[in-house]
Design a protein around this motif. Structure first.
Motif, PDB file in Angstrom:
ATOM      1  N   TYR A 155      -6.054   6.928   5.528  1.00  0.00           N
ATOM      2  CA  TYR A 155      -5.518   7.247   4.204  1.00  0.00           C
ATOM      3  C   TYR A 155      -5.432   8.755   3.963  1.00  0.00           C
ATOM      4  CZ  TYR A 155      -5.709   2.362   2.852  1.00  0.00           C
ATOM      5  OH  TYR A 155      -5.485   1.005   2.769  1.00  0.00           O
TER       6      TYR A 155
ATOM      7  N   PHE B  28      -8.756   1.751  -2.020  1.00  0.00           N
ATOM      8  CA  PHE B  28      -8.959   1.101  -0.730  1.00  0.00           C
ATOM      9  C   PHE B  28     -10.454   1.001  -0.444  1.00  0.00           C
ATOM     10  CE2 PHE B  28      -8.378   5.654  -0.051  1.00  0.00           C
ATOM     11  CZ  PHE B  28      -9.485   5.982   0.718  1.00  0.00           C
TER      12      PHE B  28
ATOM     13  N   LYS C  73       0.808  -1.221   0.000  1.00  0.00           N
ATOM     14  CA  LYS C  73       0.000   0.000   0.000  1.00  0.00           C
ATOM     15  C   LYS C  73       0.837   1.265   0.000  1.00  0.00           C
ATOM     16  CE  LYS C  73      -2.537  -0.762   3.646  1.00  0.00           C
ATOM     17  NZ  LYS C  73      -3.568  -0.579   4.666  1.00  0.00           N
TER      18      LYS C  73
ATOM     19  N   LYS D 290      -3.050   3.945  -5.129  1.00  0.00           N
ATOM     20  CA  LYS D 290      -3.153   4.130  -3.673  1.00  0.00           C
ATOM     21  C   LYS D 290      -4.562   4.497  -3.230  1.00  0.00           C
ATOM     22  CE  LYS D 290       1.668   5.363  -2.895  1.00  0.00           C
ATOM     23  NZ  LYS D 290       1.931   4.133  -2.145  1.00  0.00           N
TER      24      LYS D 290
END
Length: 645
Positions: A562, A203, A82, A200
């Motif tokens: 995040y 998620f 990640k 990225k």
């Protein structure tokens, strides 16, 4: 292993660890993963919390330590997939990766990250000679004050006709007649460079874990502490725990928070309820009340990371003596070869960029007639090179979408889903645009995205039926159009950031203050917790006719683990675009052009959009930093018009 390490293990884990086999296995894990006994204990606690059930009590045994080893290894593998590897980052924190090209679609960035960084000071002069002087010494060129570059209302402000200019920033740089496309030779497509990694953002939402949230918030404070330490060259021994009673002044870094809010209504600050929350390493994560009586000028908001000098003589109150500004990032630069290339590409013409922000339909009716008229005006009159369009395109809060009363009698085939509504109704209108590039950035209120959290994944271009000249970017996104580095975020920080101010800050424009906070904090959305937007329903909650239920419409919708993806990479942007439901504006703040284009449609009437025109590159408009390296100086070269839709 020395005996002291074994005693430290027993001190952390307790008497149950005082067995040779357990100590030996703990020592192996410490060597294997490069941990301290305290870090190993924290990972053990995390493993126990996440792995045990209500009726299960995981004992400290060699067998369970082997399971802990497997748990740590899986965690490392998962995080390496990640996040970029980092020798000093052990927590599960995701950050943006700058200068990432979108495989075969976008070229890699031409700008070196080493040249983007600069040491920042704030001299008072603003002329080009001073800028070159400070750049040559490795310092920053002076910042323009916001009063030097304010958007001024046009004389046509009373004219509400579509296409009229309401406000103008830097109107003296480019005259209005020069903003039109001239000559027979049309500019080529602008060079588009993505400064983010789209993978990225893939998620799962609604999957936040409390420990991951805590890790990010803690890491945020610790990283800022290191930035401040490196910039001001403080002695590390000056830093201390603000919660401990002491008669000595200390330095501390923490997060501004309200006084233990029990609901979102308690989260607003006032001058007497400001607390400082420390990190686990700086103060065991405790909070202490702040006394601001000795501060002359201040502006604090929930979520702000601050560096303070003060004293806690009683143990209950930290008396602030001085606040240190978080150092600003450097400015973007371009090479001499690139500037010549961009000049040839534009054929001597100016670079025109349009910025719009949804919603694109009136509140009462899901009609895209105004959007269709806008497309015709762009094609026939304005003729921009690039258009940046923010969502929502199909607003989930629209009355017809909520009630399911959509009707499109003019279509041969009735859409069955909201995705089909976009594909059959909105996409044909957008595809009529003849400009080279259209950049789409979603909103958390878009009905055509499954990713309704901030930061937010990009639209699926193919599923939406759009052609290749449409580029779908995440929210937020940083990218370059030729030499201009543009930062975009579709989360209303101007509405949500509610600060407590004192001194000279009381007289400063709120838009200026919020813009400076965003740039200083190096985050597109520095507020924590995020704002919640509500509206009153028509349902009475009691016999009182004024007491009606408050319905949550939307808000910041933060996915905290995040939030590293919402941080600036390695420089400030040249242009910062953040749409807001508040009044439209265009300003220069800290040498950054800050734009709120306003909503395309406001309630049931015409809204606004922004037209940014950047002068074609000419070396006399640039400040030289190094050999063949020049500051972009977009704030000196760009005119911004706020236009009625």
């Amino acid at each position: 292993m020395s005996v002291s390490i074994g005693s430290q293990i027993v001190a952390k884990f307790g008497p149950k660890a005082d067995e040779p086999n357990v100590i030996k296995k703990c020592e192996e894990l410490i060597d294997l993963f490069g941990l301290t006994p305290e870090e190993l204990f924290l990972k053990w606690e995390t493993y126990v919390v996440t792995s045990s059930t209500v009726d299960e009590d995981i004992q400290l045994t060699v067998e369970n330590l082997i399971h802990l080893q497997e748990y740590i290894q899986k965690k490392i593998i998962k995080e390496s997939q990640k996040t970029p590897s980092s020798s000093h980052a052990k927590r599960s924190v995701v950050r943006a990766t700058p200068n990432v090209s979108m495989s075969s679609v976008l070229p890699s960035t031409p700008m070196s990250s080493t040249h983007k960084r600069r040491k920042l000071e704030t001299p008072q002069s603003r002329n080009s000679e001073d800028a070159a002087f400070f750049s040559a010494r490795g310092s920053s060129p002076p910042f323009a004050t916001s009063s030097d570059h304010e958007s001024t209302p046009s004389h046509n402000v009373q004219n509400q006709k579509s296409g009229c200019i309401l406000e103008t920033l830097n109107g003296d740089i480019i005259s209005e007649d020069k903003t039109a496309v001239e000559g027979a030779s049309q500019p080529n497509k602008l060079r588009l460079v993505a400064n983010f990694d789209p993978t990225k953002y893939k998620f799962r939402t609604m999957n936040q874990k409390l420990l991951e949230v805590a890790d990010y918030l803690d890491d945020q404070i610790d990283r800022t502490a290191q930035i401040v330490l490196d910039h001001y060259k403080f002695d590390q021994n000056e830093f201390g725990n603000p919660n401990i009673q002491s008669q000595t002044e200390i330095l501390t870094i923490g997060r501004i928070v309200p006084d233990s809010p029990t609901s979102e209504f308690d989260a607003d600050l006032n001058a007497h309820s400001i607390f400082l929350e420390s990190s686990r390493s700086g103060g065991i994560g405790q909070r202490v009340r702040l006394n601001l009586n000795e501060l002359k000028d201040y502006s604090f908001f929930p979520g702000q990371i601050v560096c303070l000098r003060g004293i806690n003589p009683t143990g209950d109150l930290f008396k602030v003596i001085q606040r240190y500004e978080i150092p600003y990032l450097g400015a973007p630069v371009s090479t001499l070869d690139d500037l010549h290339s961009y000049e040839d590409q534009l054929h001597g013409q100016n670079m025109k960029i349009i910025v719009t922000a949804g919603p694109y339909t009136p509140n009462g009716k899901l009609s895209f007639d105004l959007l269709s008229e806008f497309v015709d005006r762009m094609n026939q009159e304005v003729k921009p090179i690039t258009i940046i369009m923010f969502g929502p395109f199909l607003d989930v809060t629209h009355s017809q979408i909520k009630e399911g009363t959509l009707s499109f009698p003019d279509l041969e085939k009735e859409p069955k889903t909201l995705d089909q509504v976009f594909k059959y109704v909105i996409a044909p209108i957008l595809k009529r645009l003849t400009c080279h590039q259209v950049i789409l950035i979603p909103s958390t209120r878009d009905a055509t995205t499954d990713h309704a959290a901030y930061p937010q994944e990009m639209f699926d271009r193919k599923a939406m039926g759009l052609t290749k000249n449409f580029k779908c970017f995440p929210n937020p996104a940083t990218f370059s159009l030729n030499e201009a580095l543009i930062g975009c975020s579709n989360n209303d920080v101007f509405r949500d950031l509610k600060d407590v101010t004192g001194g000279n800050n009381l007289s400063e424009s709120r838009f200026n203050r919020v813009s400076e906070h965003v740039l200083e904090q190096r985050r597109y959305y520095p507020v924590f917790p995020g704002g919640i937007k509500r509206k009153r329903s028509s349902i009475l909650s009691s016999d009182d006719p004024h007491n009606r239920d408050q319905l949550i419409v939307s808000g910041a919708d933060l996915h905290v683990p995040y939030m590293g993806l919402t941080e600036f990479a390695d420089s400030l942007p040249d242009v910062l675009i953040i749409p807001s439901e508040l009044k439209h504006f265009a300003k220069v703040v800290k040498n950054v052009v800050v734009i709120n284009p306003g909503h395309f449609v406001r309630m049931n009437s015409n809204g606004t959009y922004a037209v940014m025109t950047v002068k074609t590159p000419n070396l006399k408009d640039f400040d030289k930093v190094d050999e063949n390296i020049y500051l972009n100086n977009i704030w000196k070269r760009a005119r911004v018009d706020i236009v009625r839709t």
